[in-house]
Design a protein around this motif. Structure first.
Motif, PDB file in Angstrom:
ATOM      1  N   ALA A 230      28.787  57.232   2.990  1.00  0.00           N
ATOM      2  CA  ALA A 230      28.599  58.134   2.014  1.00  0.00           C
ATOM      3  C   ALA A 230      29.771  57.787   0.961  1.00  0.00           C
ATOM      4  O   ALA A 230      29.538  57.696  -0.261  1.00  0.00           O
ATOM      5  N   VAL A 243      31.012  51.675   8.719  1.00  0.00           N
ATOM      6  CA  VAL A 243      30.872  51.486   9.902  1.00  0.00           C
ATOM      7  C   VAL A 243      29.563  52.323  10.119  1.00  0.00           C
ATOM      8  O   VAL A 243      29.426  53.467   9.431  1.00  0.00           O
ATOM      9  N   GLY A 262      29.951  62.990  11.295  1.00  0.00           N
ATOM     10  CA  GLY A 262      29.503  62.242  12.469  1.00  0.00           C
ATOM     11  C   GLY A 262      27.881  62.330  12.782  1.00  0.00           C
ATOM     12  O   GLY A 262      27.404  62.874  13.625  1.00  0.00           O
ATOM     13  N   LYS A 281      37.763  69.799   8.901  1.00  0.00           N
ATOM     14  CA  LYS A 281      38.097  71.135   8.850  1.00  0.00           C
ATOM     15  C   LYS A 281      36.934  71.953   9.200  1.00  0.00           C
ATOM     16  O   LYS A 281      37.151  73.252   9.393  1.00  0.00           O
TER      17      LYS A 281
HETATM   18  C1  LIG Z   1      18.730  54.817   7.339  1.00  0.00           C
HETATM   19  C2  LIG Z   1      20.173  55.373   7.200  1.00  0.00           C
HETATM   20  C3  LIG Z   1      21.197  54.383   7.558  1.00  0.00           C
HETATM   21  C4  LIG Z   1      22.452  55.123   7.464  1.00  0.00           C
HETATM   22  N1  LIG Z   1      23.666  54.242   7.870  1.00  0.00           N
HETATM   23  C5  LIG Z   1      24.704  54.825   7.942  1.00  0.00           C
HETATM   24  C6  LIG Z   1      25.792  53.963   8.392  1.00  0.00           C
HETATM   25  O1  LIG Z   1      25.731  52.756   8.573  1.00  0.00           O
HETATM   26  N2  LIG Z   1      27.254  54.614   8.396  1.00  0.00           N
HETATM   27  C7  LIG Z   1      27.304  55.931   7.991  1.00  0.00           C
HETATM   28  O2  LIG Z   1      28.362  56.367   7.878  1.00  0.00           O
HETATM   29  N3  LIG Z   1      26.279  56.720   7.543  1.00  0.00           N
HETATM   30  C8  LIG Z   1      24.960  56.248   7.386  1.00  0.00           C
HETATM   31  N4  LIG Z   1      24.084  56.745   6.871  1.00  0.00           N
HETATM   32  C9  LIG Z   1      24.335  58.168   6.155  1.00  0.00           C
HETATM   33  C10 LIG Z   1      24.462  59.286   7.211  1.00  0.00           C
HETATM   34  O3  LIG Z   1      23.362  59.739   7.516  1.00  0.00           O
HETATM   35  C11 LIG Z   1      25.463  60.298   6.764  1.00  0.00           C
HETATM   36  O4  LIG Z   1      24.959  60.569   5.273  1.00  0.00           O
HETATM   37  C12 LIG Z   1      26.782  59.788   6.461  1.00  0.00           C
HETATM   38  O5  LIG Z   1      27.527  59.159   7.470  1.00  0.00           O
HETATM   39  C13 LIG Z   1      27.519  60.912   5.825  1.00  0.00           C
HETATM   40  O6  LIG Z   1      29.112  60.662   5.674  1.00  0.00           O
HETATM   41  P1  LIG Z   1      30.426  61.576   5.628  1.00  0.00           P
HETATM   42  O7  LIG Z   1      30.489  61.964   6.947  1.00  0.00           O
HETATM   43  O8  LIG Z   1      31.600  60.782   4.854  1.00  0.00           O
HETATM   44  O9  LIG Z   1      30.036  62.754   4.617  1.00  0.00           O
HETATM   45  P2  LIG Z   1      29.474  64.077   5.071  1.00  0.00           P
HETATM   46  O10 LIG Z   1      28.261  64.189   5.814  1.00  0.00           O
HETATM   47  O11 LIG Z   1      29.353  64.888   3.586  1.00  0.00           O
HETATM   48  O12 LIG Z   1      30.572  64.745   5.816  1.00  0.00           O
HETATM   49  C14 LIG Z   1      31.953  65.062   5.330  1.00  0.00           C
HETATM   50  C15 LIG Z   1      32.893  65.774   6.529  1.00  0.00           C
HETATM   51  O13 LIG Z   1      34.004  65.939   5.721  1.00  0.00           O
HETATM   52  C16 LIG Z   1      34.668  67.259   6.239  1.00  0.00           C
HETATM   53  N5  LIG Z   1      35.654  67.523   5.200  1.00  0.00           N
HETATM   54  C17 LIG Z   1      35.615  68.185   4.101  1.00  0.00           C
HETATM   55  N6  LIG Z   1      36.792  68.179   3.425  1.00  0.00           N
HETATM   56  C18 LIG Z   1      37.667  68.093   4.532  1.00  0.00           C
HETATM   57  C19 LIG Z   1      39.032  68.211   4.604  1.00  0.00           C
HETATM   58  N7  LIG Z   1      39.832  68.420   3.395  1.00  0.00           N
HETATM   59  N8  LIG Z   1      39.763  67.766   5.767  1.00  0.00           N
HETATM   60  C20 LIG Z   1      38.828  67.543   6.891  1.00  0.00           C
HETATM   61  N9  LIG Z   1      37.651  67.301   6.834  1.00  0.00           N
HETATM   62  C21 LIG Z   1      36.920  67.602   5.573  1.00  0.00           C
HETATM   63  C22 LIG Z   1      33.478  68.143   6.166  1.00  0.00           C
HETATM   64  O14 LIG Z   1      33.505  69.307   7.131  1.00  0.00           O
HETATM   65  C23 LIG Z   1      32.182  67.205   6.693  1.00  0.00           C
HETATM   66  O15 LIG Z   1      32.043  67.021   8.190  1.00  0.00           O
HETATM   67  C24 LIG Z   1      22.863  56.216   6.981  1.00  0.00           C
HETATM   68  C25 LIG Z   1      21.768  57.150   6.391  1.00  0.00           C
HETATM   69  C26 LIG Z   1      20.328  56.565   6.711  1.00  0.00           C
HETATM   70  C27 LIG Z   1      19.227  57.495   6.429  1.00  0.00           C
END
Ligand SMILES: Cc1cc2nc3c(=O)[nH]c(=O)nc-3n(C[C@H](O)[C@H](O)[C@H](O)COP(=O)(O)OP(=O)(O)OC[C@H]3O[C@@H](n4cnc5c(N)ncnc54)[C@H](O)[C@@H]3O)c2cc1C
Length: 317
Positions: A230, A243, A262, A281
């Motif tokens: 993301a 990753v 996750g 969080k």
């Molecule tokens: C074909 C395909 C391939 C993909 N390949 C990858 C890949 O290689 N790697 C990958 O990572 N993703 C991949 N994705 C994307 C994956 O599905 C997720 O969308 C992505 O991992 C989400 O990233 P994130 O956890 O940073 O964001 P989000 O899902 O938006 O999570 C953000 C998190 O931050 C927490 N948060 C917010 N504010 C705070 C704070 N102040 N303190 C503590 N926690 C907080 C929230 O509670 C939430 O859990 C792929 C998707 C597809 C469809």
């Protein structure tokens, strides 16, 4: 004991840790290891490989940094030596090289293995499937067992003496040529090889806050910074840090996931880490299902306190 050929990746006379782990994996299979090294500085690397368990080291001289030419040499050496297996690390170079070698040996390639074993000349590989949700145990009936090993999973081994070093002229005429290798900014560890990885996700709110991630990585001293897709897609961090399923697969001693939900695609790249710490969080975040230690709270409060605690702990050691 089966004769196992291992390609040892190196840069400027230093073998990669992943390559040394590959020798360790071969030794743990009970194999006698013949290591192959190429490129500038290969002599210096070959001279050291006995300490890591190689019985013989072949230095390819000349050549032209071409994966297909190198694959021809590796396949030829494997045939000449009657090798029962060919191994290299599942790095960018290894992923490029190993399928070519396997094809030349008319063998199947088992990529990114997390466990290897051998009973006599019969090898068995374990590799994650379905984004790491299942582990497949696979056997090969090919003439030479070919596999790549996931970095940071296998232990290095110790050898008692010096490897016998022989030189061999490298093949030329490869169709693909590596024209340059760019060095990383100094001091930056590769996310695939670092023993500690601190990764940030969308919960970090913006690129300007990744200094907090870097600060924790610096406090550990031996850590690389990683990212979720993301934040890479948003342009906050470089793709080299990503990753996951479409990024890099890591298996460090310690993986710290900060503000990362996750998603299954992220877990695919880090769930084989030895110890996982999650900071989020949301207590329901899926990352907590794979975490060994979870901190429910605001990353902006926890990260500075954690960095300070790690720095203090290091200072007292
Ligand atoms: C074909 C395909 C391939 C993909 N390949 C990858 C890949 O290689 N790697 C990958 O990572 N993703 C991949 N994705 C994307 C994956 O599905 C997720 O969308 C992505 O991992 C989400 O990233 P994130 O956890 O940073 O964001 P989000 O899902 O938006 O999570 C953000 C998190 O931050 C927490 N948060 C917010 N504010 C705070 C704070 N102040 N303190 C503590 N926690 C907080 C929230 O509670 C939430 O859990 C792929 C998707 C597809 C469809």
């Amino acid at each position: 004991m089966p004769n196992i050929l291992v390609f040892v990746e190196q840069l400027s006379g230093k073998p990669s840790r992943a390559a040394l782990e590959c020798i360790g994996a071969a030794r743990a299979c009970g194999g006698t290891v013949c290591a192959v090294v190429s490129g500038a500085g290969a002599d210096a690397v070959a001279a050291e490989l006995g300490r890591f368990g190689a019985a013989q080291a072949v230095v390819l001289t000349g050549g032209e940094a071409s994966p297909d030419a190198l694959a021809v040499d590796l396949a030829a050496i494997a045939k000449e030596q009657g090798a029962k297996a060919f191994l290299c690390a599942a790095t960018g170079t290894g992923r490029d090289l190993a399928p070519r070698v396997a094809a030349l040996l008319d063998s199947t390639l088992f990529s990114d293995c997390t466990a290897l074993s051998a009973q006599g000349d019969t090898f068995t590989a374990v590799r994650p499937w379905l984004a790491g949700k299942a582990l497949a145990t696979l056997g090969s009936s090919g003439p030479v067992f070919c596999a790549t090993t996931r970095p940071n999973v296998f232990a290095t081994s110790e050898g008692s003496g010096k490897a016998e070093v022989v030189t061999r002229a490298a093949s030329t005429g490869g169709k693909t040529k590596v024209t340059s290798i760019a060095a990383k900014p100094s001091g930056k560890l590769d996310v695939k090889e670092a023993p500690v990885v601190v990764s940030g996700g969308r919960g970090m709110k913006g690129p300007e806050h990744f200094g907090l991630i870097e600060e924790l990585a610096a406090a550990f001293g031996n850590a690389a910074t990683g990212s979720s897709r993301a934040v890479v897609d948003a342009g906050w961090r470089p793709h080299a840090e990503q990753v996951g399923q479409t990024g890099k697969t890591v298996a460090p001693q310690l993986y710290v996931a900060v503000g990362i939900s996750g998603a299954i695609q992220h877990l695919a790249g880090m769930r084989t880490s030895k110890v996982i710490v999650a900071i989020n969080k949301d207590p329901e975040a899926p990352i907590f299902k794979v975490a060994d230690y979870g901190i429910v709270g605001d990353a902006f409060e926890i990260l500075p306190a954690l960095s300070k605690a790690v720095r203090e702990l290091k200072a007292h050691k």
